[in-house]
Design a protein around this motif. Structure first.
Motif, PDB file in Angstrom:
ATOM      1  N   PRO A 276       0.813  -1.229   0.000  1.00 57.93           N
ATOM      2  CA  PRO A 276       0.000   0.000   0.000  1.00 57.93           C
ATOM      3  C   PRO A 276       0.844   1.277   0.000  1.00 57.93           C
ATOM      4  N   VAL A 277       2.003   1.242   0.665  1.00 54.23           N
ATOM      5  CA  VAL A 277       2.803   2.471   0.746  1.00 54.23           C
ATOM      6  C   VAL A 277       3.600   2.667  -0.537  1.00 54.23           C
ATOM      7  N   ALA A 278       4.189   1.578  -1.046  1.00 61.91           N
ATOM      8  CA  ALA A 278       4.942   1.676  -2.301  1.00 61.91           C
ATOM      9  C   ALA A 278       4.028   2.106  -3.449  1.00 61.91           C
ATOM     10  N   THR A 279       2.773   1.652  -3.413  1.00 60.03           N
ATOM     11  CA  THR A 279       1.813   2.024  -4.458  1.00 60.03           C
ATOM     12  C   THR A 279       1.482   3.516  -4.386  1.00 60.03           C
ATOM     13  N   ALA A 280       1.270   4.011  -3.174  1.00 59.11           N
ATOM     14  CA  ALA A 280       0.995   5.443  -3.012  1.00 59.11           C
ATOM     15  C   ALA A 280       2.187   6.264  -3.503  1.00 59.11           C
ATOM     16  N   TYR A 281       3.395   5.772  -3.219  1.00 58.43           N
ATOM     17  CA  TYR A 281       4.604   6.468  -3.691  1.00 58.43           C
ATOM     18  C   TYR A 281       4.626   6.505  -5.227  1.00 58.43           C
ATOM     19  N   ALA A 282       4.392   5.338  -5.825  1.00 57.35           N
ATOM     20  CA  ALA A 282       4.448   5.239  -7.287  1.00 57.35           C
ATOM     21  C   ALA A 282       3.379   6.120  -7.942  1.00 57.35           C
ATOM     22  N   ASP A 283       2.222   6.226  -7.280  1.00 63.00           N
ATOM     23  CA  ASP A 283       1.127   7.023  -7.844  1.00 63.00           C
ATOM     24  C   ASP A 283       1.243   8.510  -7.511  1.00 63.00           C
ATOM     25  N   GLY A 284       2.226   8.861  -6.705  1.00 58.54           N
ATOM     26  CA  GLY A 284       2.316  10.254  -6.253  1.00 58.54           C
ATOM     27  C   GLY A 284       1.138  10.646  -5.381  1.00 58.54           C
ATOM     28  N   ALA A 285       0.543   9.661  -4.704  1.00 58.96           N
ATOM     29  CA  ALA A 285      -0.678   9.904  -3.917  1.00 58.96           C
ATOM     30  C   ALA A 285      -0.341  10.312  -2.487  1.00 58.96           C
ATOM     31  N   ASP A 286      -1.304  10.934  -1.830  1.00 59.23           N
ATOM     32  CA  ASP A 286      -1.131  11.314  -0.429  1.00 59.23           C
ATOM     33  C   ASP A 286      -1.925  10.451   0.523  1.00 59.23           C
ATOM     34  N   VAL A 287      -2.828   9.639  -0.035  1.00 62.22           N
ATOM     35  CA  VAL A 287      -3.563   8.720   0.827  1.00 62.22           C
ATOM     36  C   VAL A 287      -3.099   7.304   0.532  1.00 62.22           C
ATOM     37  N   ILE A 288      -3.080   6.510   1.615  1.00 63.09           N
ATOM     38  CA  ILE A 288      -2.666   5.124   1.465  1.00 63.09           C
ATOM     39  C   ILE A 288      -3.920   4.271   1.409  1.00 63.09           C
ATOM     40  N   ARG A 289      -4.133   3.638   0.290  1.00 70.14           N
ATOM     41  CA  ARG A 289      -5.334   2.817   0.155  1.00 70.14           C
ATOM     42  C   ARG A 289      -5.059   1.422   0.703  1.00 70.14           C
ATOM     43  N   PRO A 290      -5.849   0.969   1.708  1.00 68.28           N
ATOM     44  CA  PRO A 290      -5.622  -0.361   2.293  1.00 68.28           C
ATOM     45  C   PRO A 290      -5.776  -1.470   1.249  1.00 68.28           C
TER      46      PRO A 290
END
Ligand SMILES: *Cc1c(COP(=O)(O)O)cnc(C)c1O
Ligand SMILES: [Zn+2]
Length: 419
Positions: A276-290
């Motif tokens: 979930p955290v690596a995905t948020a990083y890759a997406d440039g997102a600020d929320v972590i999707r469970p």
């Protein structure tokens, strides 16, 4: 005495007393331990640390509890291994492996648990509890046994055999829950309000527990001759360890143990089956999707990580990155580390090494950097992951002919192909 002045909300800054609290009443932000760094600076020195015990407790001035006889099985002071053969395979210059596989119960969790239970005992708790992906339960059960505390540990029911057995042997209560870690954690949050007299190391004692991970930074700096590395790769489950490694390096400078302000780039490692955290990083997102975990790296299988957002921010602010690796890559990472350096890591260590490989390939980790890879758990705990792919070179009849027919030992070639 200790040097803690109180707890503070990481979000709104409200202050709290030194009690079994982990969440801010006002904004639900997580609480953080606050120290009097001037007093720590006056009380500690490189010489004093060098003369201290060969455990995490040599850094007691920067830990949230002081006890002349802590609950201690000998966690910490693990080897920092110069990994030239692995570095050569990866195309790196100066690479070190922090070998936390050799802690008393075989994982870095002994660091956090030694701190958490010592603090829990000081706060008057007699029951030690936790929600665990495996290693935490193992360590809590062992430390509770040593301290004569009652333990109640909760694990997902699909864990590796070794983790179940090495936890149950200590004689506490171990409960296998039919569900994921996130189900276990939710149950423990409910149990923790029902049993306020239990010390849940990663719920009501979490603020103190998390501080133990700072010793991963303290030791590396001391072992490098009181220098910080340029880049570290840290595995991420809840994200607590990664954020505390960052806090550890910055504290060393605050209290004068490092001469120069460290600028450590911090990169995070996750399994693709729970990233979930690596995905948020890759997406440039600020929320972590469970996510719902599906990976052989069970010790990192937290789908809704409590400190995920902070880990993401720490990595971004430091100039690091995240990598996510498949189960096949994890197994390759375990084998590569074992084959080049003689260190057998559990699946979380495979995540770190495989992520390091990816980060080198993408140019994030560079050959001119002094790099440290945190290998946080012992391979004997996750033998299942390797059993299908490694085994004897050959199984033979006990005769010279059978051996000669089956095995070709070429020492010259071996030397050439592996250096
Ligand atoms: C728990 C664990 C981690 C990560 O811990 P978090 O602080 O929750 O991110 C890493 N490696 C191993 C082997 C672990 O057991
Ligand atoms: Zn708050």
């Amino acid at each position: 005495m200790d040097y803690v002045t109180g707890l503070r909300c990481r979000e709104c800054g409200r202050q709290y007393p030194v009690e079994a609290l982990n969440i801010c009443d006002y904004c639900f932000g997580p609480l953080e331990v606050v120290y009097d760094y001037d007093a720590v600076a006056a009380a500690t020195s490189r010489e004093k640390i060098a003369a201290g015990p060969q455990t995490i407790w040599r850094y007691s001035e920067l830990l949230p509890v002081s006890d002349p006889v802590p609950i201690d099985l000998g966690a910490g002071c693990t080897p920092l291994v110069r990994a030239d053969r692995l570095a050569a395979e990866l195309g790196l210059g100066e690479l070190w492996v922090k070998n936390d596989t050799v802690n008393p119960t075989g994982s870095f969790k002994d660091r956090v648990v030694s701190v958490a239970l010592t603090k829990a005992r000081q706060l008057g708790f007699k029951v030690a509890a936790c929600a665990s992906t495996g290693n935490l339960a193992n360590s809590v059960a062992a430390h509770a046994a040593r301290a004569g505390m009652v333990s109640v540990v909760f694990i997902p029911s699909d864990l590796e055999v070794a983790k179940v057995v090495t936890t149950a042997v200590y004689g506490g209560n171990s409960v296998a829950v039919e569900g994921t870690y996130d189900d276990v954690n939710r149950l423990c949050a409910e149990l923790s309000s029902e049993h306020p007299s239990w010390a849940f190391v990663n719920v009501n004692i979490r603020t103190y527990y998390a501080e133990g991970s700072k010793t991963l930074a303290f030791e590396v700096a001391e072992q490098l001759g009181w220098r910080a590395p340029d880049h570290v790769v840290v595995p991420v489950a809840s994200g607590s360890q990664l954020t505390k490694v960052a806090k550890g390096f910055s504290e060393l400078y605050k209290v004068g143990l490092l001469d120069e302000e460290p600028h450590v780039r911090i990169s995070g490692a996750q399994a693709a089956g729970c990233s979930p955290v690596a995905t948020a990083y890759a997406d440039g997102a600020d929320v972590i999707r469970p996510v719902k975990p599906h990976t052989i790296a069970k010790s990192l299988a937290i789908g809704n990580p409590a400190d995920g957002w902070y880990a993401l921010k720490t990595v971004r602010d430091s100039g690091g990155a995240f990598a996510a690796v498949t189960d096949e890559e994890i197994i390759e990472g375990i084998r590569l580390l074992a084959r080049t350096e003689g260190i057998f890591a559990e699946t979380a260590g495979g995540v770190t090494i495989a992520s390091l490989m990816k980060l080198v390939a993408s140019g994030v980790v560079r050959p001119d950097e002094r790099v440290v890879a945190y290998v946080t758990g012992n391979g004997l705990k996750t033998v299942e992951a390797l059993a299908p792919v490694v085994g004897p070179t050959a199984t033979i009849a006990p005769t010279l002919q059978a051996f000669a027919a089956a095995v070709d030992v070429d020492a010259d070639n071996y030397t050439r192909s592996s250096t």
